[in-house]
Design an enzyme around this catalytic site. Structure first.
Site, PDB file in Angstrom:
ATOM      1  N   LYS A  50     -63.613 -31.636 -47.423  1.00 22.84           N
ATOM      2  CA  LYS A  50     -64.335 -30.634 -48.205  1.00 22.84           C
ATOM      3  C   LYS A  50     -63.686 -30.343 -49.562  1.00 22.84           C
ATOM      4  CE  LYS A  50     -67.742 -29.257 -45.414  1.00 22.84           C
ATOM      5  NZ  LYS A  50     -69.164 -29.218 -45.791  1.00 22.84           N
ATOM      6  N   SER A 300     -62.973 -36.717 -40.565  1.00 30.44           N
ATOM      7  CA  SER A 300     -63.342 -35.802 -41.631  1.00 30.44           C
ATOM      8  C   SER A 300     -62.471 -34.559 -41.735  1.00 30.44           C
ATOM      9  CB  SER A 300     -64.809 -35.385 -41.484  1.00 30.44           C
ATOM     10  OG  SER A 300     -65.019 -34.789 -40.216  1.00 30.44           O
TER      11      SER A 300
END
Length: 406
Positions: A50, A300
């Site tokens: 992110k 991720s």
């Protein structure tokens, strides 16, 4: 949105985020029968991809927008990424989180100096409060996935994979709102169209998967170990990218994700949150499809609550029969319990927990059931212990923990 937007994002964020490793896993490759590479986005400073999108968006703000500050609705990785890079750039960040957000995530976001509001019990309530606050204070709303600046930043993951594994055959990406796969698929397909790009969702939040395969979605239970991709529908800006560039979307269950977290920690010594481990879960469930091919899994993120991680590890030990629960009936006479524990000691079975139930167990008032949790080496030792107890005259039952597959 174009490939040039992703290249510009890479130049913009260069040197400010990690160019994370993309390394081959020898053990996973042997297990699956493919050349398995891991893209370690959990190595970013805030432990998730992110940072890329959040930073790219912050760097594209006007001077006035920077002065006023930004706002976002997030209960996790996006909040920390925006707060961290906002602090580094001197951009005030306001984060709105649902009231149910675990305290550890609230504190991690506040560490970076963000103003945190806990509002709403549903997504709609929290989003409405965020939008109202943004308008009232003139703050720039940075959406966690449905923003082209954010998508372009996430797409830099795809560019790095092509550079680090130039002969890659396939890439598997976790999918929530679609910002990561949207950016990665655009970057990869525009550069190396032969590379297969697939996404993965969990069964309880499978809207993008169902839509991709032309099926309607039925709302399921809200709880999932992969809360980082627990999004009810893809974004208006991300869905066209998924539809145009993704080759396939998989769906995996809770047990498969838990096992992937366990496997990554045991084999690779890396901590992945549920969303971060979903790509390995998809590969394992579809091993035949990837046999002999070079595949990159995007890990991720690694922001997992310690209590959840502890539970996942304990459940993994149960599934692999390294923790085994036995019920053993013994005579209700002095010394019987000591004799049983001595027998188990000679069988190299370490007792982790023991419950001596006299009132509610046993086949007669002269017998009692002892519930034991034993540390084992695996299924083979469980069978050896059961056989040895039988030879010693004990009635022993193994509880497999089959409910863990639910």
């Amino acid at each position: 949105m174009k490939l040039s937007d992703i290249h510009a994002a890479r130049d913009r964020i260069a040197g400010r985020v990690e160019r994370t490793p993309c390394a081959r896993s020898t053990t996973l490759s042997a297990i699956v029968g493919a050349q398995v590479y891991l893209k370690f986005e959990n190595h970013q400073f805030t432990a998730s991809f992110k940072e890329r999108g959040a930073l790219n968006c912050l760097l594209m703000l006007t001077g006035e927008e920077r002065r006023r500050g930004v706002i976002a609705m997030s209960a996790g990785n996006h909040a920390q990424a925006l707060a961290c890079h906002g602090s580094r750039l001197g951009v005030p960040a306001c984060i709105v989180m649902p009231r149910s957000t675990p305290n550890v995530k609230v504190q991690q976001t506040r560490v970076f100096g963000a103003e945190v509001h806990l509002e709403g019990t549903t997504f709609e309530e929290t989003l409405a409060y965020t939008e109202d606050l943004a308008r009232a204070r003139g703050l720039t709303l940075v959406h966690p996935f449905d923003d082209e600046r954010v998508i372009a930043g996430q797409g830099t993951v795809g560019l790095e994979i092509l550079e680090q594994a130039p002969d890659v055959d396939a890439i598997i990406v976790p999918v929530g709102g679609g910002g990561l796969i949207g950016g990665v698929a655009l970057a990869v397909k525009s550069t190396a169209p032969a590379v297969e790009v697939s996404g993965v969702q969990v069964e309880r939040f499978s809207a993008a998967h169902d839509r991709f395969h032309g099926r309607g979605s039925e709302p399921g239970p809200s709880a999932t170990v992969a809360e980082g991709i627990a999004v009810k529908s893809p974004g208006r800006k991300t869905w066209p990218l998924i539809e145009a560039h993704a080759d396939n979307l998989f769906v995996v269950g809770e047990t498969e994700v838990e096992q992937a977290i366990f496997t990554l920690l045991e084999i690779e010594k890396t901590v992945a949150e549920g969303a971060g481990a979903a790509a390995l879960a998809a590969l394992t469930a579809n091993a035949e499809r990837y046999r002999g091919r070079k595949v990159v899994l995007v890990l991720s993120g690694g922001n997992v609550d310690m209590m959840i991680l502890s539970s996942v590890l304990q459940r993994g030990l149960v599934r692999s029969h390294r923790l085994a629960r036995l019920d053993v009936e013994i005579p209700d006479v002095p010394g019987a319990l000591a004799e049983l524990t001595a027998v188990l000691g000679r069988l190299d079975s370490n007792i982790v927990d023991i419950v001596h139930q006299r009132t509610f167990g046993g086949s007669s008032v002269r017998a009692t059931v002892v519930e034991l949790v034993l540390q084992m080496r695996g299924e083979e030792q469980v069978e050896q212990v059961l056989a040895a107890l039988g030879e010693q005259g004990y009635e022993a039952t193994f509880r497999s923990g089959t409910n863990l597959s639910a």
